[in-house]
Design an enzyme around this catalytic site. Structure first.
Site, PDB file in Angstrom:
ATOM      1  N   GLU A  12     -33.681  29.577  -8.190  1.00 14.02           N
ATOM      2  CA  GLU A  12     -33.450  30.791  -7.405  1.00 14.02           C
ATOM      3  C   GLU A  12     -32.154  30.738  -6.594  1.00 14.02           C
ATOM      4  O   GLU A  12     -31.621  31.793  -6.229  1.00 14.02           O
ATOM      5  CB  GLU A  12     -34.664  31.082  -6.509  1.00 14.02           C
ATOM      6  CG  GLU A  12     -35.868  31.513  -7.349  1.00 14.02           C
ATOM      7  CD  GLU A  12     -37.161  31.661  -6.575  1.00 14.02           C
ATOM      8  OE1 GLU A  12     -37.971  32.538  -6.931  1.00 14.02           O
ATOM      9  OE2 GLU A  12     -37.400  30.887  -5.624  1.00 14.02           O
ATOM     10  N   ASP A 196     -42.841  38.285 -14.206  1.00 16.52           N
ATOM     11  CA  ASP A 196     -44.119  38.341 -14.942  1.00 16.52           C
ATOM     12  C   ASP A 196     -45.009  39.405 -14.304  1.00 16.52           C
ATOM     13  O   ASP A 196     -44.652  39.965 -13.266  1.00 16.52           O
ATOM     14  CB  ASP A 196     -44.818  36.970 -14.889  1.00 16.52           C
ATOM     15  CG  ASP A 196     -45.094  36.524 -13.458  1.00 16.52           C
ATOM     16  OD1 ASP A 196     -44.254  35.806 -12.879  1.00 16.52           O
ATOM     17  OD2 ASP A 196     -46.130  36.934 -12.887  1.00 16.52           O
TER      18      ASP A 196
END
Ligand code: 3QA
Length: 229
Positions: A12, A196
């Site tokens: 990230e 997701d």
């Protein structure tokens, strides 16, 4: 002005470090903190490791030890809202802890005495993100993010979180970072790109899209940094 940029996982913050190029590295309390100046803004960057406890430690460290005056979080999330597809961005208007439960005493989910179910994010940073979104020609959803110490890969749990908190996305750090920043009066911003749908395929989708979605979020956050300079 000193600005904190945090993520939970190495993936990230990797695109952010790559963009900045040169930085100093300091180890503190079991994490590495990267410092640099970018577009006249002093930055401290770190990934916390996964979950509410590690993210609390990192957010507090960035503020109290490194002197950060604003905090931007960049990362990925599981979608609850059917509007959100892999790669889409969501900006939190407010955040809650979906796994905080003393309902046995008649309190609502997410509430403990002297706390609050939702912590609101900073209006100015939210407004800035709207400008950046329009300049980039991106649609960025504003919504509620629910946080808990669970990777949700279950339709039933996901729907419960959605209906209980009105949440549009879920993750594992935003709600705790929000509590820290709120308590210390540090304006904060939580951005996530969907990796997701928090359903039975979530772990496969997460593995497939962590890197690409993390990059989408990081690029957006860096445009915000450029505006803050
Ligand atoms: C998941 C990461 C954690 O920092 C929270 C990703 C994306 N989809 C989610 C979902 N439920 C909860 N959170 C999320 N982040 C850590 S588990 C995978 C670790 O892999 C947001 C998020 N469905 C390590 C390799 O073994």
């Amino acid at each position: 002005m000193k600005l904190a940029i945090m993520g939970a996982m190495p993936e990230e913050i990797a695109p952010i470090l790559e963009k900045i190029g040169t930085y100093t590295t300091t180890e503190f309390a079991g994490n590495r903190y990267y410092e640099a100046t970018y577009n006249n803004v002093d930055l401290v960057i770190a990934y916390s490791k996964i979950g509410k406890v590690f993210s609390t430690l990192t957010a507090a460290t960035m503020i109290e030890h490194f002197g950060a005056q604003k905090l931007l979080f960049s990362g990925v999330a599981g979608a609850i809202s059917s509007e959100l597809k892999v790669g889409d961005l969501i900006v939190a208007t407010k955040l809650s802890q979906h796994d905080l439960d003393i309902t046995a005493f008649g309190h609502p989910f997410g509430y403990v005495p002297e706390g609050k179910v939702f912590v609101e994010t900073d209006a100015q940073l939210l407004a800035l993100s709207k400008i950046v979104a329009s300049e980039m020609g991106l649609h960025v959803k504003e919504g509620i993010i629910a946080t808990g110490d669970q990777f949700v890969a279950n339709e039933e749990r996901k729907n419960w979180i959605g209906s209980t908190f009105g949440a549009d996305a879920l993750e594992m750090e935003g709600g705790s970072v929000a509590v820290v920043c709120d308590a210390l009066h540090v304006p904060f911003f939580i951005l996530r790109a969907i990796s997701d749908a928090a359903d039975m395929d979530a772990s496969f989708s997460f593995d497939a899209f962590l890197e690409s979605s993390a990059k989408i979020s990081a690029e957006f956050v860096m445009k915000m940094v450029e505006k803050l300079g």
